[in-house]
Design a protein around this motif. Sequence first.
Motif, PDB file in Angstrom:
ATOM      1  N   GLU A 164       0.831  -1.209   0.000  1.00 55.52           N
ATOM      2  CA  GLU A 164       0.000   0.000   0.000  1.00 55.52           C
ATOM      3  C   GLU A 164       0.862   1.255   0.000  1.00 55.52           C
ATOM      4  OE1 GLU A 164      -3.227   0.084  -0.543  1.00 55.52           O
ATOM      5  OE2 GLU A 164      -3.194  -2.107  -0.674  1.00 55.52           O
ATOM      6  N   GLU A 209      -5.939  -8.507 -10.062  1.00 53.24           N
ATOM      7  CA  GLU A 209      -6.578  -7.845  -8.914  1.00 53.24           C
ATOM      8  C   GLU A 209      -6.138  -6.388  -8.812  1.00 53.24           C
ATOM      9  OE1 GLU A 209      -6.060  -8.087  -4.114  1.00 53.24           O
ATOM     10  OE2 GLU A 209      -6.291 -10.012  -5.168  1.00 53.24           O
ATOM     11  N   HIS A 210      -4.838  -6.148  -8.952  1.00 57.29           N
ATOM     12  CA  HIS A 210      -4.333  -4.775  -8.886  1.00 57.29           C
ATOM     13  C   HIS A 210      -4.916  -3.924 -10.004  1.00 57.29           C
ATOM     14  CE1 HIS A 210      -0.487  -6.280  -6.656  1.00 57.29           C
ATOM     15  NE2 HIS A 210      -1.500  -6.122  -5.843  1.00 57.29           N
ATOM     16  N   GLN A 255      -7.688  -4.199 -11.489  1.00 53.49           N
ATOM     17  CA  GLN A 255      -9.110  -3.929 -11.299  1.00 53.49           C
ATOM     18  C   GLN A 255      -9.361  -2.849 -10.254  1.00 53.49           C
ATOM     19  OE1 GLN A 255     -10.678  -7.885 -10.593  1.00 53.49           O
ATOM     20  NE2 GLN A 255     -10.947  -8.283 -12.781  1.00 53.49           N
ATOM     21  N   LYS A 256      -8.432  -2.687  -9.303  1.00 51.88           N
ATOM     22  CA  LYS A 256      -8.684  -1.720  -8.227  1.00 51.88           C
ATOM     23  C   LYS A 256      -7.890  -0.418  -8.359  1.00 51.88           C
ATOM     24  CE  LYS A 256      -5.439  -2.953  -4.506  1.00 51.88           C
ATOM     25  NZ  LYS A 256      -5.327  -3.374  -3.109  1.00 51.88           N
ATOM     26  N   LEU A 257      -6.848  -0.401  -9.203  1.00 50.98           N
ATOM     27  CA  LEU A 257      -5.991   0.781  -9.325  1.00 50.98           C
ATOM     28  C   LEU A 257      -6.151   1.384 -10.714  1.00 50.98           C
ATOM     29  CD1 LEU A 257      -2.852  -0.908  -7.737  1.00 50.98           C
ATOM     30  CD2 LEU A 257      -4.287   0.835  -6.629  1.00 50.98           C
ATOM     31  N   PRO A 258      -6.610   2.619 -10.830  1.00 54.32           N
ATOM     32  CA  PRO A 258      -6.906   3.182 -12.156  1.00 54.32           C
ATOM     33  C   PRO A 258      -5.688   3.299 -13.070  1.00 54.32           C
ATOM     34  CG  PRO A 258      -7.075   4.861 -10.430  1.00 54.32           C
ATOM     35  CD  PRO A 258      -6.964   3.547  -9.743  1.00 54.32           C
ATOM     36  N   CYS A 288      -3.132   1.160 -13.172  1.00 59.21           N
ATOM     37  CA  CYS A 288      -2.479  -0.150 -13.313  1.00 59.21           C
ATOM     38  C   CYS A 288      -3.160  -1.007 -14.379  1.00 59.21           C
ATOM     39  CB  CYS A 288      -2.514  -0.882 -11.971  1.00 59.21           C
ATOM     40  SG  CYS A 288      -1.651  -2.477 -11.973  1.00 59.21           S
ATOM     41  N   LYS A 304      -8.761  -4.854 -18.399  1.00 61.21           N
ATOM     42  CA  LYS A 304      -7.450  -4.235 -18.190  1.00 61.21           C
ATOM     43  C   LYS A 304      -6.285  -5.235 -18.218  1.00 61.21           C
ATOM     44  CE  LYS A 304      -7.043  -0.669 -15.475  1.00 61.21           C
ATOM     45  NZ  LYS A 304      -6.968   0.013 -14.173  1.00 61.21           N
TER      46      LYS A 304
END
Length: 261
Positions: A19, A48-49, A51-54, A56, A86
Amino acid sequence: MLFDSHAHLNDRTYAENREALFAAIEASDLSYVCDVGFDLESSLLAVEHAQKLPWCYAVVGCHPHDSKEMDESMMTMFKGLAKKPKVVAIGEMGLDYHYDHSPRDIQQHWFRRQLQLALELKMPIVIHDRDAHDDVLRILKEEGVLAAGKEPAARVLLHCFSGSPELAAQYVKLGAWISMAGPITFKNARKAPEVIAAVPDDRLLAETDSPFLTPEPFRGKRNSPVNVEYTVRKIAEIKGITYESAAALTLNNAKAFYGIK
């Protein structure tokens, strides 16, 4: 204004402070980072990254080191992951004859299978090649990915390129792309200026391969995508252009290679 075209945010060495790493990226000049898988577990985490980090995007696949663990059920898993939002390429695949962590025939088999998957899905290909230049190029040709006088069957990126200027020129002529990493900043990087000179402006990308290959002036410490700045600055110095121009050039090339709008 920067794009780290190849990093491993999914690497286990970041597990305890990932983080904080994300926060450092978001506070920097980085616009995009590609989180590149090297086995099934890391590919799942890359997705996973993404999907959650714009900022990435994910690349999924198996590194040649880990090819001895591969089987067809994993190939099916990679195929499913490749269809997730993505996910922009298959890799990093290829051959590593420096360490030979997997037998060479096994490396070659799963390199071919991943090339076949990328062609089936019409996705770009991210290549790892260490001390295996002849076999990597031969297999790319045999699988119909690259061929003289023809458009490539898929976009191909030679990540952390370590070959000769002549090999770089040959790949570019076949339609491939070349990415340079932290080692171009090292004092003994005598080939780097010639390689970069051999690659047209529209085929050159920058990367960190984090957490590995930390550039000067931080060599010896764990790498971070934020350090792609130093690779881009070296590219600018070698090309005789401004840092801002080199940043824009490598960012736009990475977006074009990965198909990011």
